[in-house]
Design an enzyme around this catalytic site. Sequence first.
Site, mmCIF file in Angstrom:
data_model
loop_
_atom_site.group_PDB
_atom_site.id
_atom_site.type_symbol
_atom_site.label_atom_id
_atom_site.label_comp_id
_atom_site.label_asym_id
_atom_site.label_seq_id
_atom_site.Cartn_x
_atom_site.Cartn_y
_atom_site.Cartn_z
ATOM 1 N N CYS A 287 0.719 -1.199 -0.009
ATOM 2 C CA CYS A 287 -0.123 -0.120 -0.063
ATOM 3 C C CYS A 287 0.782 1.183 -0.009
ATOM 4 C CB CYS A 287 -0.953 0.262 1.324
ATOM 5 S SG CYS A 287 -1.772 1.439 1.572
ATOM 6 N N TYR B 1 -5.652 6.121 -8.739
ATOM 7 C CA TYR B 1 -6.807 5.094 -8.525
ATOM 8 C C TYR B 1 -8.170 5.914 -9.091
ATOM 9 C CZ TYR B 1 -4.172 2.935 -4.700
ATOM 10 O OH TYR B 1 -3.240 2.156 -4.069
#
Length: 328
Positions: free
Chosen positions: A63, A196
Amino acid sequence: MGLLVDGKWHDQWYDTSKTGGKFEREAARFRNWVTADGSPGPAGEGGFRAESGRYHLYVSLACPWAHRTLIFRKLKGLEAHISVSVVHPDMVENGWEFRPGASAHTDDLHDFRFMHQVYTKAAPEYTGRVTVPVLWDKRQNTIASNESADIIRMFNSAFDGLDDVNTNLDFYPEVLRAEIDAVNERVYDTVNNGVYKAGFATAQAQYEKAYSALFDSLDWLEAKLSGQRYLAGSTLTEADWRLFTTLVRFDAVYYSHFKCNRQRISDFPALSGYLRELYQVPGVVGTVNIDQIKRHYYVSQRTINPMQVVPVGPLLDFTTPHGRDGLS
């Protein structure tokens, strides 16, 4: 990928039907601040004093948001003061999870099986996404923060009174804060979160909008870094580390998996040199795990990659000379 609803886990992908195909990130819910004396910070409640051994950090090596906190923990010399647990890179029907018997991916604090159990221990009726990083307060037995931008600022200065902390490094110097904040705002919206927005878009127009904003900003960053060493001039700041964690994943994941394919970072002379320079800062290489990064995205995000096949490439080498020493 899933979320908690009133403390109950649901395996549910992002719902973009209400936003015209646009991905919208959920805001962090735990926003308390650790401070040197326990006084209230910019948000949340007081009572979170910086103490050695009091806090535990939950992260994923895959992440980018959690990666920021690992970099600050390393560079500031906080490893002896803040313990850490690393989730497994596969985030599927149960969300982020730990693997009993795998020492690299166990919950060393609560011995939980799933990350959502950490959230419900802090808030039994919690509703929302279960994300990392999480900074857990062992004394109050709750989540102090799950906002990476806040956590790195806590790590930057709140623990400076403890032994062996690197007080010579200040990644958010007062004289540069306005410039750092301005850069962060654009980079977060169009680059960190921009990849994203492109990758999770479910409408062509929303994808193209995010794609254009992303590469407009990468062109802007390329021009800026062609004439100066770091984003705020000659000083390495949090703005650089916030950008770094996206750049180091770009060619391996975002270029193909998120369809951000106008150019690779390796095709930008200044950005690629800058990426290599930051990677070569002592201690940073130990926070980067390209194998886990690739496995997480390609295996976990089955809506985008239903067959879960992980690409073998690309060949990446961040150790070659960066050539940026001459920039002021």
